[in-house]
Design a protein around this motif. Structure first.
Motif, PDB file in Angstrom:
ATOM      1  N   TRP A 199       0.613  -1.121  -0.128  1.00 13.53           N
ATOM      2  CA  TRP A 199      -0.544  -0.017   0.420  1.00 13.53           C
ATOM      3  C   TRP A 199       1.112   1.476  -0.361  1.00 13.53           C
ATOM      4  O   TRP A 199       0.819   2.434  -1.210  1.00 13.53           O
ATOM      5  N   PHE A 200       1.736   1.021   0.653  1.00 12.94           N
ATOM      6  CA  PHE A 200       2.966   2.233   1.211  1.00 12.94           C
ATOM      7  C   PHE A 200       3.413   2.492   0.123  1.00 12.94           C
ATOM      8  O   PHE A 200       3.772   3.052  -1.213  1.00 12.94           O
ATOM      9  N   LEU A 201       3.835   1.393  -1.177  1.00 15.77           N
ATOM     10  CA  LEU A 201       4.655   0.925  -2.311  1.00 15.77           C
ATOM     11  C   LEU A 201       3.800   2.098  -3.607  1.00 15.77           C
ATOM     12  O   LEU A 201       4.926   2.655  -4.096  1.00 15.77           O
ATOM     13  N   PHE A 202       2.782   1.597  -3.418  1.00 11.08           N
ATOM     14  CA  PHE A 202       1.580   1.971  -4.888  1.00 11.08           C
ATOM     15  C   PHE A 202       2.073   3.143  -4.239  1.00 11.08           C
ATOM     16  O   PHE A 202       1.627   4.562  -5.197  1.00 11.08           O
ATOM     17  N   ARG A 203       1.526   3.780  -2.738  1.00 14.16           N
ATOM     18  CA  ARG A 203       0.923   5.368  -2.768  1.00 14.16           C
ATOM     19  C   ARG A 203       2.417   6.403  -3.395  1.00 14.16           C
ATOM     20  O   ARG A 203       2.277   7.195  -3.634  1.00 14.16           O
ATOM     21  N   ALA A 204       3.802   5.634  -2.868  1.00 16.80           N
ATOM     22  CA  ALA A 204       5.103   6.112  -3.180  1.00 16.80           C
ATOM     23  C   ALA A 204       4.851   6.504  -4.458  1.00 16.80           C
ATOM     24  O   ALA A 204       5.639   7.934  -5.017  1.00 16.80           O
ATOM     25  N   ILE A 205       4.730   5.427  -5.484  1.00 19.56           N
ATOM     26  CA  ILE A 205       5.602   5.889  -6.205  1.00 19.56           C
ATOM     27  C   ILE A 205       4.205   6.742  -7.713  1.00 19.56           C
ATOM     28  O   ILE A 205       4.798   7.333  -8.112  1.00 19.56           O
ATOM     29  N   HIS A 206       3.155   6.491  -7.000  1.00 17.56           N
ATOM     30  CA  HIS A 206       2.354   7.272  -7.439  1.00 17.56           C
ATOM     31  C   HIS A 206       2.378   8.620  -7.123  1.00 17.56           C
ATOM     32  O   HIS A 206       2.195   9.700  -8.418  1.00 17.56           O
ATOM     33  N   SER A 207       2.284   9.371  -6.231  1.00 10.99           N
ATOM     34  CA  SER A 207       2.834  10.443  -5.960  1.00 10.99           C
ATOM     35  C   SER A 207       3.702  10.916  -7.013  1.00 10.99           C
ATOM     36  O   SER A 207       3.761  12.259  -7.543  1.00 10.99           O
ATOM     37  N   TYR A 208       4.643   9.669  -7.045  1.00 15.25           N
ATOM     38  CA  TYR A 208       6.072  10.454  -7.626  1.00 15.25           C
ATOM     39  C   TYR A 208       5.384  10.323  -9.385  1.00 15.25           C
ATOM     40  O   TYR A 208       5.725  10.844 -10.645  1.00 15.25           O
ATOM     41  N   ARG A 226       9.503  13.180   4.563  1.00 16.59           N
ATOM     42  CA  ARG A 226       8.421  14.393   3.151  1.00 16.59           C
ATOM     43  C   ARG A 226       7.237  12.748   3.523  1.00 16.59           C
ATOM     44  O   ARG A 226       5.770  12.608   3.532  1.00 16.59           O
ATOM     45  N   LEU A 227       7.648  11.786   2.427  1.00 20.85           N
ATOM     46  CA  LEU A 227       6.978  10.952   1.413  1.00 20.85           C
ATOM     47  C   LEU A 227       6.488  10.230   2.998  1.00 20.85           C
ATOM     48  O   LEU A 227       5.103   9.800   3.213  1.00 20.85           O
ATOM     49  N   ARG A 228       6.386  10.340   3.781  1.00 18.75           N
ATOM     50  CA  ARG A 228       6.673   8.589   5.197  1.00 18.75           C
ATOM     51  C   ARG A 228       5.079   9.041   5.907  1.00 18.75           C
ATOM     52  O   ARG A 228       3.759   9.077   6.012  1.00 18.75           O
ATOM     53  N   GLY A 229       5.531  10.997   5.979  1.00 20.36           N
ATOM     54  CA  GLY A 229       4.099  11.582   6.185  1.00 20.36           C
ATOM     55  C   GLY A 229       3.092  12.180   5.786  1.00 20.36           C
ATOM     56  O   GLY A 229       2.208  11.641   6.183  1.00 20.36           O
ATOM     57  N   ALA A 230       3.323  11.851   3.924  1.00 17.22           N
ATOM     58  CA  ALA A 230       2.666  11.886   3.403  1.00 17.22           C
ATOM     59  C   ALA A 230       1.294  10.943   3.135  1.00 17.22           C
ATOM     60  O   ALA A 230      -0.015  11.682   3.629  1.00 17.22           O
ATOM     61  N   VAL A 231       2.154  10.021   3.158  1.00 10.76           N
ATOM     62  CA  VAL A 231       1.358   8.585   3.419  1.00 10.76           C
ATOM     63  C   VAL A 231       0.337   7.871   4.716  1.00 10.76           C
ATOM     64  O   VAL A 231      -0.679   7.809   4.377  1.00 10.76           O
ATOM     65  N   ALA A 232       1.078   8.656   5.620  1.00  8.32           N
ATOM     66  CA  ALA A 232       0.854   8.393   7.206  1.00  8.32           C
ATOM     67  C   ALA A 232      -0.635   9.175   7.044  1.00  8.32           C
ATOM     68  O   ALA A 232      -1.871   8.637   7.456  1.00  8.32           O
ATOM     69  N   ARG A 233      -0.446  10.707   6.577  1.00 11.50           N
ATOM     70  CA  ARG A 233      -1.393  11.355   6.842  1.00 11.50           C
ATOM     71  C   ARG A 233      -2.801  10.384   5.924  1.00 11.50           C
ATOM     72  O   ARG A 233      -4.030  11.342   6.175  1.00 11.50           O
ATOM     73  N   GLN A 234      -2.277  10.378   4.626  1.00  8.40           N
ATOM     74  CA  GLN A 234      -3.713   9.601   3.980  1.00  8.40           C
ATOM     75  C   GLN A 234      -4.614   8.710   4.124  1.00  8.40           C
ATOM     76  O   GLN A 234      -5.528   8.517   3.782  1.00  8.40           O
ATOM     77  N   ALA A 235      -3.451   7.866   5.538  1.00 12.87           N
ATOM     78  CA  ALA A 235      -3.646   6.504   5.628  1.00 12.87           C
ATOM     79  C   ALA A 235      -5.067   6.801   6.966  1.00 12.87           C
ATOM     80  O   ALA A 235      -6.114   6.020   6.893  1.00 12.87           O
ATOM     81  N   SER A 236      -4.869   8.384   7.842  1.00 11.37           N
ATOM     82  CA  SER A 236      -5.090   8.533   8.119  1.00 11.37           C
ATOM     83  C   SER A 236      -6.994   9.286   8.035  1.00 11.37           C
ATOM     84  O   SER A 236      -7.777   9.121   8.819  1.00 11.37           O
TER      85      SER A 236
END
Length: 236
Positions: A199-208, A226-236
């Motif tokens: 889930w994190f991997l797909f989100r990360a690739i999509h962001s770029y 920043r990437l970890r924080g952005a994905v964590a905010r999307q999850a919450s």
């Protein structure tokens, strides 16, 4: 970089233990000891298979981490191969099949021993294929120029990808731009399991894919944070 050394130990350990235990009994010329050994090992391997199957169905949650690395002289993010769950399941399954086959070889007649030797052969082929896959596996690396699969055997430049119909999906819009080993579909983590939440991997690739201006910062500690924080905010 292939699978970890511990993965091979987990995969090959159970069948080696079963084979050694049965070999000791047979070499000691104590056929009566085989039945107690079977009664002990068969429940253990069966229970282990169940545990291994449960491990295969479990998934990691949250923004599991990439690690910082260098790819072809450029800073990048990498996700290492992770075969441990597959090795636990396949190692214990192989041990159970080996025990079954060794028991079948001792049966008089032709049909059961023939089936036992077929189990030996199929088990060996399956284990060999997994080991070959583990040896050839490599990390998935996200770079400012694109995504390297299996340590670079396949390289998917960002220009080959386009956002999919729904976030965080993407599509391999231009497969002709892919370098190295050709691929029909780009689904990270499907061929080689990765030590990262998909889930994190797909989100990360999509962001770029969706935000090209972020790509030059790939491989820096600040961008990873920043990437970890952005994905964590999307999850919450």
């Amino acid at each position: 970089m292939g699978a970890r050394a511990g993965d091979y130990a987990v995969l090959l350990g159970p069948p080696a233990v079963v084979g050694s235990a049965v070999g000791v009994v047979l070499l000691a010329d104590e056929p009566d000891a085989f039945i107690p050994l079977l009664l002990v090992l068969q429940p253990l391997t069966t229970l282990g298979i169940v545990v291994g199957l449960v491990q295969l169905t479990r998934s990691t949650r949250g923004p599991s981490t990439f690690r910082l690395t260098v790819y072809q002289g450029l800073p990048a993010f990498a996700a290492a191969p992770a075969f441990r769950r597959q090795c636990i399941f396949n190692g214990l399954l192989s041990a159970a099949l080996l025990l079954m086959a060794l028991n079948g070889v001792r049966v008089t007649g032709r049909i059961v021993p023939t089936l036992a030797w077929a189990i030996f052969a199929l088990n060996a082929v399956a284990m060999g294929m997994l080991i070959y896959r583990m040896l050839r596996s490599g990390p998935l690396v996200i770079t400012p120029d694109g995504v390297a699969i299996d340590g670079g055997r396949t390289f998917v430049p960002w220009t080959a990808l386009e956002p999919g119909p729904e976030s965080p999906q993407w599509t391999l819009a231009h497969p002709a731009l892919v370098r190295g080993r050709s691929i029909k579909r780009f689904q990270p983590g499907q061929v080689t399991p990765l030590d990262v939440s998909l889930w994190f991997l797909f989100r990360a690739i999509h962001s770029y894919v969706a935000d090209p201006e972020r790509r030059p910062a790939i491989g820096t500690p600040d961008e990873l944070q920043r990437l970890r924080g952005a994905v964590a905010r999307q999850a919450s």
